[in-house]
Design an enzyme around this catalytic site. Structure first.
Site, PDB file in Angstrom:
ATOM      1  N   HIS A  11      -9.293  -2.071  -4.969  1.00 42.74           N
ATOM      2  CA  HIS A  11      -8.181  -2.346  -4.055  1.00 42.74           C
ATOM      3  C   HIS A  11      -7.186  -3.308  -4.692  1.00 42.74           C
ATOM      4  CE1 HIS A  11      -5.892  -2.408  -0.401  1.00 42.74           C
ATOM      5  NE2 HIS A  11      -5.747  -3.704  -0.596  1.00 42.74           N
ATOM      6  N   ASP A  51      -3.274  -2.722  -5.020  1.00 44.55           N
ATOM      7  CA  ASP A  51      -2.255  -3.714  -4.656  1.00 44.55           C
ATOM      8  C   ASP A  51      -1.302  -3.971  -5.816  1.00 44.55           C
ATOM      9  OD1 ASP A  51      -2.843  -4.321  -2.014  1.00 44.55           O
ATOM     10  OD2 ASP A  51      -4.069  -6.073  -2.485  1.00 44.55           O
ATOM     11  N   HIS A  71      -0.412 -11.304  -4.860  1.00 47.61           N
ATOM     12  CA  HIS A  71       0.971 -10.853  -4.688  1.00 47.61           C
ATOM     13  C   HIS A  71       1.974 -11.848  -5.269  1.00 47.61           C
ATOM     14  CE1 HIS A  71      -0.615  -7.686  -2.250  1.00 47.61           C
ATOM     15  NE2 HIS A  71      -1.096  -8.518  -1.358  1.00 47.61           N
ATOM     16  N   HIS A  76       0.833  -1.214   0.000  1.00 52.32           N
ATOM     17  CA  HIS A  76       0.000   0.000   0.000  1.00 52.32           C
ATOM     18  C   HIS A  76       0.867   1.263   0.000  1.00 52.32           C
ATOM     19  CE1 HIS A  76      -3.270  -2.626   2.141  1.00 52.32           C
ATOM     20  NE2 HIS A  76      -3.062  -2.986   0.889  1.00 52.32           N
TER      21      HIS A  76
END
Length: 304
Positions: free
Chosen positions: A237, A241, A264, A78
């Site tokens: 979001h 990310d 991720h 973030h």
């Protein structure tokens, strides 16, 4: 020319770690040209520095974690997303713990901190990585792709079979030539399912998580009293990310990223694949801002 950027002043904040639940002191400091983003664990003696780069990503289970010689800095995405959105190239990030504070679960507080510190243009050209051809990684039904594009665009698709997601946008495409990162993306909060949070807490994780720093969803509804900040906050979001994860290339991108159910781990695999395929990208600078495919808020305006 488009110049490298750092902060004008040092700025400090305090928060809690999402997973540890511990209080964390965060200090953002200006850094010289060509430094990059460097995390510093100031609670250790001697202090340990970890560069924000794809090669230093060691864990990706719940957040992007940088690891060097066994020393960790967790949940960097973030803050890095805010750095990318404001075009900050060089910064020292000092932490008193192994995790970046979660703040409100979005990049908004970090944008505010960076803007409050002030943005300073430096006496060196900003280097961009331009995507020259498609690069893709896939795992099952998950996919992450880079494509050539004269600008910076991020597309993302999620697919949750859950009542809260029914009738809500599960795809988003953000072209940053026409869309403001600060207004349209930075305030999107991380989200979690109550059933998962209970399992994580049993493993001593998500100890700092609450409706103050995440959108919390039970089996039927959103538990946050004020609801969502954007109609498509969930998928936005994921865009946030991805922007943070992509900034681990060490430079701003000229190209398009498309993620389908990517997280991720897959984002990091894509970065490593791109790095390895040297004919798929090039480093470019721009002497004339007017001809560049990407522009940033003027430092003066960034404080608005």
């Amino acid at each position: 020319m488009i110049r490298q950027r750092t902060l004008k002043n040092t700025i400090r904040a305090t928060g809690v770690g999402l997973h540890s639940g511990e209080k964390v002191y965060l200090t953002l400091k200006p850094a010289p040209v060509d430094t990059g983003i460097i995390f510093r664990r100031t609670d250790l003696d001697p202090m340990v520095e970890i560069r924000a780069c794809a090669e230093n990503v060691g864990e990706t289970m719940l957040s992007t974690t940088l690891v060097k010689d066994g020393v960790r800095v967790a949940t960097v995405e973030h803050l890095l997303s805010a750095m990318a959105g404001l075009g900050i190239d060089n910064c020292f990030v000092e932490l008193s713990a192994a995790e970046v504070p979660i703040m409100d679960g979005s990049a908004g507080p970090f944008v505010f901190l960076l803007q409050s510190a002030g943005i300073s243009e430096q006496e060196a050209a900003k280097r961009f990585i331009r995507i020259k051809r498609e690069v893709t990684v896939e795992e099952g039904d998950k996919k992450a792709t880079f494509l050539p594009f004269e600008g910076f665009k991020v597309s993302f698709g999620i697919d949750f079979d859950h009542p809260v997601f029914k009738g809500r946008a599960q795809t988003a495409t953000v072209d940053f030539s026409s869309t403001s990162f600060v207004k349209e993306v930075s305030r999107a909060r991380t989200f979690g399912f109550m059933r998962d949070i209970e399992k994580l807490r049993a493993m001593n994780l998500a100890l700092g998580g609450s409706v103050d720093n995440a959108i919390v969803v039970d089996d039927y509804k959103i538990l946050n009293e004020d609801g969502l900040r954007y109609d498509d906050e969930f998928v936005k979001h994921k865009v946030l990310d991805a922007i943070g994860d992509l900034y681990l290339l060490g430079n701003s991108l000229i190209g398009e990223f498309r993620g389908i159910k990517s997280g991720h781990d897959l984002n990091n695999k894509l970065l490593r694949k791109l790095r390895a395929e040297e004919d798929a990208w090039e480093v470019v600078t721009f002497d004339d801002e007017a001809t560049a495919p990407i522009s940033y808020m003027k430092p003066v305006l960034a404080a608005g």
